[in-house]
Design a protein around this motif. Structure first.
Motif, short mmCIF file in Angstrom:
data_model
loop_
_atom_site.label_atom_id
_atom_site.label_comp_id
_atom_site.label_asym_id
_atom_site.label_seq_id
_atom_site.Cartn_x
_atom_site.Cartn_y
_atom_site.Cartn_z
N LYS A 162 0.82 -1.54 0.19
CA LYS A 162 0.25 -0.03 0.39
C LYS A 162 1.11 0.87 -0.16
O LYS A 162 1.92 1.60 0.49
N VAL A 163 0.96 2.07 -1.03
CA VAL A 163 1.44 3.18 -0.90
C VAL A 163 0.13 4.49 -0.71
O VAL A 163 -0.32 4.98 -1.13
N GLU A 164 0.45 5.26 0.58
CA GLU A 164 -0.71 5.98 0.87
C GLU A 164 0.31 7.23 0.84
O GLU A 164 1.24 7.67 1.62
N LEU A 165 -0.32 8.74 -0.05
CA LEU A 165 -0.45 9.89 -0.43
C LEU A 165 -1.08 10.39 -0.03
O LEU A 165 -2.74 10.67 0.56
N THR A 166 -0.27 11.45 0.30
CA THR A 166 -0.84 12.47 1.21
C THR A 166 -1.09 14.12 0.71
O THR A 166 0.11 14.39 0.07
N GLY A 167 -1.40 15.10 0.75
CA GLY A 167 -1.45 16.19 0.61
C GLY A 167 -1.58 17.05 -1.12
O GLY A 167 -1.98 16.03 -1.93
N LYS A 168 -0.61 17.45 -1.43
CA LYS A 168 -0.82 18.12 -2.78
C LYS A 168 1.03 18.53 -3.62
O LYS A 168 1.60 18.79 -3.02
N LEU A 169 0.61 18.17 -4.53
CA LEU A 169 1.45 18.99 -5.61
C LEU A 169 1.99 19.94 -5.66
O LEU A 169 1.55 20.67 -5.81
N SER A 170 3.07 20.20 -5.44
CA SER A 170 4.27 21.72 -5.51
C SER A 170 4.62 21.70 -6.55
O SER A 170 4.34 21.28 -7.64
N PRO A 171 4.15 23.52 -7.37
CA PRO A 171 4.78 23.57 -8.79
C PRO A 171 6.21 23.13 -8.84
O PRO A 171 7.36 23.35 -8.32
N TYR A 172 5.78 22.82 -10.80
CA TYR A 172 6.52 21.96 -11.50
C TYR A 172 7.64 20.60 -9.69
O TYR A 172 9.22 20.10 -10.79
#
Length: 426
Positions: A162-172
């Protein structure tokens, strides 16, 4: 028995109530894929076994993408074998020059895969379609031949990470940085014959192009497949591209995973995979002393419209540094046409880059960008093994389109967050 998303799809296609890791199953296929390199081998095995028909012409996909337009006589013979086979068996989903695209960008674009599908392809990056909520994996040409004839394939059910991803990507920062960071963390064999199952609110924040990129490189971690949950973005994509009715499978809350890996998307920065393994990951800012000779932006990993847009953002009003060759390859003819309509191609050419029709060519050291001894290339492709793109002493650095494009303007590996827009770096 509790199951992961992948295990549920496999159980359904094997007509079983449940499956468990390590179990051998015979599953129905919703699609079979081959390209101009692997299909001729599959055709030979198909005919050697005495098969005289395919199980369903509508479910076979043959894409000429590695060496097209043909680079030499051998490539021409391979393509001719594919044409003859598709004509004989009345296979409608045959993509030749003028219609072709890089297979793993083309099939989703053409609506050839939908959520809940089980699909095999004689190409290791067939794992791309997990971004659409499908189980898809690469196989050998012999398995492709059997799949075309019978519509079935044997699988060993994979366990999962399981790969848990949190937050959002920053610019670039892009999906390419996500998957390179993950491979850097777990290694090229960190998910060997396992399913990488991406979850969390961060997974839903990613664009479909980012998800396709991430699942595309699941194989670079040794995974059997990568897969994302189906959400509103997935369904909108499938509707837009005319895919068949989706079938949504969700992991059970109590499903078992070998381990859980957590990645905070908002903490990621642009990264680069140094030679000669994708796991050799460093930050772009710590790589800025490395001078380069070539940049390639394209491939089944990063040739989609968002990738072309990223390159345009950097190159529009800028210029490729003298002494650097910048090669840009839209992944499909539709993406190529969108680039024309958006003014991207003119901007690329004015910036000093060259633009090719869709091809895998440089990624596997085939053509359209072979490296000479000692040369270095920043590439948005997926592998950087010894001799992957040319001479055995050449070097390939894997990066995102932002990083690759900005590096083209500076002549060295550069962090795209330093880009100020519209500057001439020549």
């Amino acid at each position: 028995m509790a199951m992961t998303m992948t295990q549920k799809i496999l159980a359904d296609h094997a007509h079983l109530e449940s499956v468990k890791p390590g179990q051998l199953i015979l599953a129905d296929l919703d699609g079979v894929l081959g390209n101009d390199i692997t299909t001729p081998v599959a055709i030979a095995e198909f005919e050697k076994a005495g098969f005289d028909s395919v199980y369903d012409p509508e479910k076979i996909n043959i894409v000429l993408d590695h060496f097209v337009p043909n680079k030499d006589i051998k490539a021409a013979k391979q393509s001719a074998a594919c044409r003859t086979f598709c004509h004989k068996h009345e296979i409608p989903h045959f993509y030749d020059v003028g219609k072709m695209g890089i297979e793993h960008a083309l099939l989703p674009e053409q609506g050839r895969v939908t959520a809940g599908d089980c699909l095999i392809g004689a190409d290791s990056h067939t794992c791309t379609y997990g971004a659409l909520g499908a189980f898809s994996t690469g196989v050998g040409s012999t398995d492709m031949a059997a799949g075309m004839a019978t519509g079935k394939a044997w699988f060993k059910v994979p366990s999962a990470i399981k790969v848990e991803l949190t937050g959002k990507l920053s610019p670039y920062v892009t999906g390419k940085d996500v998957i390179l960071a993950l491979i850097g963390q777990i290694g090229v064999d960190g998910a060997l014959y396992q399913s990488l199952e991406f979850t969390g609110e961060g997974a839903h924040s990613l664009s479909m192009d980012d998800r396709l990129c991430i699942c595309n490189m699941a194989i670079e971690a040794g995974a059997k497949n990568g897969i994302f949950p189906v959400d509103e973005k997935t369904l909108a994509f499938l509707t837009e591209h005319g895919a068949s009715e989706p079938r949504i499978f969700e992991a059970d809350p109590e499903a078992e995973y070998e381990k859980t890996v957590r990645i905070a998307l908002d903490e990621l920065e642009p990264v680069v995979s140094w030679p000669h393994l994708p796991e050799n990951v460093h930050t772009a800012k710590d790589s800025n002393e490395i001078e380069i000779d070539q940049v390639v932006i394209g491939s089944c990993t990063n040739g989609r419209l968002e990738d072309m847009t990223a390159a345009y953002e950097i190159l529009h009003g800028s210029h490729v540094k003298d002494g650097v060759r910048c090669i840009i390859i839209p992944a499909t003819m539709d993406i190529y046409k969108q680039c024309i309509a958006n003014g991207y191609l003119m901007a690329f050419i004015e910036a000093g880059a060259v633009v090719s029709t869709p091809t895998c060519g440089p990624c596997l050291g085939g053509y359209m960008g072979i490296l000479a001894p000692g040369e270095r290339c920043v590439s948005t492709t997926n592998r950087n093994f010894v001799g992957r793109m040319g001479d055995v002493t050449s070097e390939v650095y894997l990066a995102s389109p932002y990083t690759a494009a900005y590096s083209a303007t500076t002549g060295r590996i550069s962090d795209p967050r330093e880009f100020e827009g519209g500057n001439d770096h020549e």
